[in-house]
Motif scaffolding. Structure first.
Motif, PDB file in Angstrom:
ATOM      1  N   ALA A   1       0.837  -1.204   0.000  1.00 19.05           N
ATOM      2  CA  ALA A   1       0.000   0.000   0.000  1.00 19.05           C
ATOM      3  C   ALA A   1       0.872   1.254   0.000  1.00 19.05           C
ATOM      4  O   ALA A   1       0.557   2.242  -0.686  1.00 19.05           O
ATOM      5  CB  ALA A   1      -0.925  -0.007   1.208  1.00 19.05           C
TER       6      ALA A   1
ATOM      7  N   ALA B   1       0.857   4.142  -2.824  1.00 17.69           N
ATOM      8  CA  ALA B   1       0.679   5.553  -2.491  1.00 17.69           C
ATOM      9  C   ALA B   1       1.825   6.393  -3.037  1.00 17.69           C
ATOM     10  O   ALA B   1       1.619   7.495  -3.571  1.00 17.69           O
ATOM     11  CB  ALA B   1       0.553   5.725  -0.984  1.00 17.69           C
TER      12      ALA B   1
ATOM     13  N   ARG C   1      -4.389   7.418  -4.742  1.00 15.70           N
ATOM     14  CA  ARG C   1      -5.159   8.055  -3.671  1.00 15.70           C
ATOM     15  C   ARG C   1      -6.292   7.139  -3.207  1.00 15.70           C
ATOM     16  O   ARG C   1      -6.765   7.267  -2.080  1.00 15.70           O
ATOM     17  CB  ARG C   1      -5.733   9.381  -4.154  1.00 15.70           C
ATOM     18  CG  ARG C   1      -4.693  10.366  -4.669  1.00 15.70           C
ATOM     19  CD  ARG C   1      -5.300  11.726  -4.944  1.00 15.70           C
ATOM     20  NE  ARG C   1      -5.733  12.373  -3.698  1.00 15.70           N
ATOM     21  CZ  ARG C   1      -6.272  13.585  -3.648  1.00 15.70           C
ATOM     22  NH1 ARG C   1      -6.469  14.265  -4.769  1.00 15.70           N
ATOM     23  NH2 ARG C   1      -6.641  14.111  -2.498  1.00 15.70           N
ATOM     24  N   GLU C   2      -6.753   6.287  -4.092  1.00 13.90           N
ATOM     25  CA  GLU C   2      -7.791   5.314  -3.753  1.00 13.90           C
ATOM     26  C   GLU C   2      -7.215   3.906  -3.919  1.00 13.90           C
ATOM     27  O   GLU C   2      -6.663   3.572  -4.977  1.00 13.90           O
ATOM     28  CB  GLU C   2      -9.011   5.458  -4.665  1.00 13.90           C
ATOM     29  CG  GLU C   2     -10.086   4.402  -4.402  1.00 13.90           C
ATOM     30  CD  GLU C   2     -11.233   4.459  -5.392  1.00 13.90           C
ATOM     31  OE1 GLU C   2     -12.298   3.878  -5.103  1.00 13.90           O
ATOM     32  OE2 GLU C   2     -11.077   5.092  -6.461  1.00 13.90           O
ATOM     33  N   ILE C   3      -7.320   3.100  -2.880  1.00 15.06           N
ATOM     34  CA  ILE C   3      -6.956   1.699  -3.007  1.00 15.06           C
ATOM     35  C   ILE C   3      -8.229   0.873  -2.819  1.00 15.06           C
ATOM     36  O   ILE C   3      -9.057   1.164  -1.950  1.00 15.06           O
ATOM     37  CB  ILE C   3      -5.847   1.257  -2.033  1.00 15.06           C
ATOM     38  CG1 ILE C   3      -6.237   1.508  -0.584  1.00 15.06           C
ATOM     39  CG2 ILE C   3      -4.538   1.938  -2.363  1.00 15.06           C
ATOM     40  CD1 ILE C   3      -5.254   0.908   0.409  1.00 15.06           C
TER      41      ILE C   3
ATOM     42  N   ILE D   1      -2.972   7.920   1.031  1.00 14.47           N
ATOM     43  CA  ILE D   1      -4.216   7.236   0.693  1.00 14.47           C
ATOM     44  C   ILE D   1      -5.390   8.030   1.264  1.00 14.47           C
ATOM     45  O   ILE D   1      -5.438   8.318   2.463  1.00 14.47           O
ATOM     46  CB  ILE D   1      -4.237   5.802   1.243  1.00 14.47           C
ATOM     47  CG1 ILE D   1      -3.084   4.983   0.660  1.00 14.47           C
ATOM     48  CG2 ILE D   1      -5.576   5.139   0.956  1.00 14.47           C
ATOM     49  CD1 ILE D   1      -3.139   4.810  -0.832  1.00 14.47           C
ATOM     50  N   ASP D   2      -6.334   8.394   0.411  1.00 15.78           N
ATOM     51  CA  ASP D   2      -7.524   9.135   0.834  1.00 15.78           C
ATOM     52  C   ASP D   2      -8.762   8.257   0.924  1.00 15.78           C
ATOM     53  O   ASP D   2      -9.603   8.454   1.795  1.00 15.78           O
ATOM     54  CB  ASP D   2      -7.794  10.283  -0.142  1.00 15.78           C
ATOM     55  CG  ASP D   2      -6.693  11.325  -0.137  1.00 15.78           C
ATOM     56  OD1 ASP D   2      -6.614  12.100   0.835  1.00 15.78           O
ATOM     57  OD2 ASP D   2      -5.909  11.351  -1.101  1.00 15.78           O
TER      58      ASP D   2
ATOM     59  N   ILE E   1     -10.323   4.227   0.856  1.00 16.81           N
ATOM     60  CA  ILE E   1     -10.143   2.776   0.907  1.00 16.81           C
ATOM     61  C   ILE E   1     -11.504   2.155   0.623  1.00 16.81           C
ATOM     62  O   ILE E   1     -12.466   2.399   1.349  1.00 16.81           O
ATOM     63  CB  ILE E   1      -9.611   2.309   2.281  1.00 16.81           C
ATOM     64  CG1 ILE E   1      -8.243   2.943   2.577  1.00 16.81           C
ATOM     65  CG2 ILE E   1      -9.501   0.781   2.319  1.00 16.81           C
ATOM     66  CD1 ILE E   1      -7.724   2.656   3.974  1.00 16.81           C
TER      67      ILE E   1
ATOM     68  N   LYS F   1     -11.163   7.235   6.216  1.00 16.73           N
ATOM     69  CA  LYS F   1     -10.716   6.866   4.876  1.00 16.73           C
ATOM     70  C   LYS F   1     -11.505   5.722   4.261  1.00 16.73           C
ATOM     71  O   LYS F   1     -11.655   5.680   3.031  1.00 16.73           O
ATOM     72  CB  LYS F   1      -9.222   6.480   4.909  1.00 16.73           C
ATOM     73  CG  LYS F   1      -8.280   7.618   5.260  1.00 16.73           C
ATOM     74  CD  LYS F   1      -6.831   7.170   5.147  1.00 16.73           C
ATOM     75  CE  LYS F   1      -5.857   8.315   5.428  1.00 16.73           C
ATOM     76  NZ  LYS F   1      -4.442   7.891   5.257  1.00 16.73           N
TER      77      LYS F   1
END
Length: 470
Positions: free
Chosen positions: A208, A212, A217-219, A252-253, A255, A278
């Motif tokens: 992760a 990043a 920004r989105e995982i 990361i923003d 999840i 998040k």
């Protein structure tokens, strides 16, 4: 088709590739199937480029083509076989030297695929992905005495670090486990991908962080059975603990959680999701059916009472929750009354996002032996009827969004339109859900833009920026 001209390179791979000597051969790559398969494709692309093969835009003129196939259901197999036919036709015309087939269909059919299509130059199973460059090198060097490679499923899931990303830079899939211990009677996944194998938590966090650093920004958390995570290596489900660790990753923003089986959904996990800054209030929980008899025939190991209790707990804990699910129509033995029960359940629970699949006869699954069979035309009619119900629900949900302020993650510009972008809210997973069209100057992909929803068009929303992008 995946090409070097259309794929964003991470900074790590850009510098690595720049320092490599001239590639000894060119290759094109076709990735088919689900996000889990896409992660495998990204890893194979990295292995090929580390092996000094050069990725090109189109297969015509390339030394070889690699096809990462899907073998899940008949429609997916037909698509994979169609691409194989297409690439072999190019080979017969002299436009491609070699065709390598990898992935789930290769794993499922093994050497039978070579017997059926002797023009294929190499076949690699799911767990042979790390050997793709070696197999390609043997082909280039004219060594054809070993044309198939199948590795046993690993005890621990393979590492997916150091990938060549083919998603937009601002979003990435994060696979936390491999295989599945569920023996649903309609599913051949365990035959292709083995039993459940979790990645160690530390490895997932490192991956992760790498994503990043590469701009994600989105995982999007994916697995065959996400809520089962950790049971095999920690002795208990550990998704809640993993999510806590992932929330700490800088950069990361969003999840997003996909493929959550409706078991092992403890209070700790629900509280973790509900309290998070998040983790999006979006949960993908494939239910497949709701009638208890059908659930037993499917070997789902859940029942309607417990399922409704779970949905109620989730709705109460997260007022803004968007639930996505999938159902199967026409499973062997499904009566009209059982189907109507599914329709009533859908109307009652009003899932914001829903997909419906007709039952696919899979010859190597227990369901293939179940009787009575529902005629294919009836399966399709039931799917259409259920989707009509869902369409009404989805359109009404969209109507309620008009006037709301929602953050929109911008994905790509709308072709041939100035200052118009296609994006997604928290309610929309890539490729499977709706889109949001945002108009405004000075915007760019990967920005999260505060917007007001001003209208909707069928499944999609139309929005205008009302705040500064971030």
């Amino acid at each position: 088709m995946i090409s070097s001209d259309t794929v964003p390179k991470s900074a790590e791979y850009s510098s690595r590739l720049a320092s490599q000597p001239r590639a000894k051969a060119t290759f094109a790559f076709v990735s088919l199937g689900c996000p889990k398969n896409l992660v495998d494709s990204e890893r194979m692309l990295a292995v090929m480029q580390q092996g000094q093969f050069e990725l090109v835009r189109e297969p015509a003129g390339a030394d070889l083509v690699v096809i990462n196939t899907c073998g899940f259901i008949e429609r997916a197999r037909d698509e994979s076989l169609g691409v194989i036919h297409e690439m072999l036709a190019l080979k017969r015309e002299g436009q491609v030297r070699g065709v390598l087939v990898a992935g789930c269909l290769a794993e499922r059919q093994k050497d039978a695929l070579l017997e059926q299509y002797p023009e294929i130059d190499a076949v690699l199973g799911v767990f042979g992905r790390e050997e793709i460059a070696r197999a390609a090198g043997r082909f280039v060097e004219g060594l054809d005495e070993q044309r198939s490679l199948f590795q046993p499923a690993p005890v621990r899931a393979l590492s997916d670090r150091h990938r060549f990303r083919i998603t937009p830079p601002h979003m990435a899939y994060l696979k936390i486990s491999e295989g599945c211990d569920r023996l649903c009677t309609f599913c051949a996944i365990p035959k292709m991908r083995g039993t459940h194998a979790s990645k160690p938590m530390e490895d997932i966090v490192l991956e992760a962080e790498e994503l990043a650093t590469g701009g994600a920004r989105e995982i999007i958390i994916v697995a065959q059975d996400t809520t089962y995570y950790g049971l095999d290596i920690y002795g208990q489900p550990m998704l809640a603990e993993l999510l806590q660790r992932l929330e700490e990753v800088q950069g990361i923003d969003w999840i997003r959680l996909m493929y959550l089986y409706p078991m092992y959904f403890g209070e700790e996990l629900i509280e973790r999701i509900a309290a998070s800054r998040k983790i999006l209030p979006y949960l993908d929980i494939p239910l497949q059916h709701i009638d208890d008899v059908m659930l037993r025939r499917m070997a789902r190991r859940v029942n309607r009472r417990d399922t409704e209790a779970l949905l109620d707990r989730l709705r109460r804990a997260m007022p803004e929750l968007v639930l996505r699910t999938t159902f199967i129509t026409g499973f062997p033995g499904e009566t009209e009354e059982q189907f109507e029960e599914l329709v009533r359940f859908t109307r009652e629970w009003r899932f914001e996002r829903m997909g419906v699949f007709t039952y696919s006869d899979e010859p190597d699954t227990p369901a293939a032996r179940l009787r009575p069979s529902v005629p294919p035309e009836e399966r399709e009619q039931r799917r259409e009827r259920l989707m009509e119900v869902q369409q009404e629900i989805a359109f009404q949900w969209n109507q309620r969004q008009v006037g709301r302020r929602l953050d929109v993650l911008l994905d790509v510009p709308l072709p041939e339109e100035k200052n118009v972008w296609i994006g997604r809210t928290y309610a929309d997973a890539p490729d499977v859900d709706a889109a949001v069209y945002v108009t405004g100057p000075g915007l760019r992909a990967g920005q999260i833009v505060p917007c007001e929803v001003v209208a909707f068009q069928e499944y999609d929303l139309i929005a205008a920026p009302v705040g500064e992008p971030r």
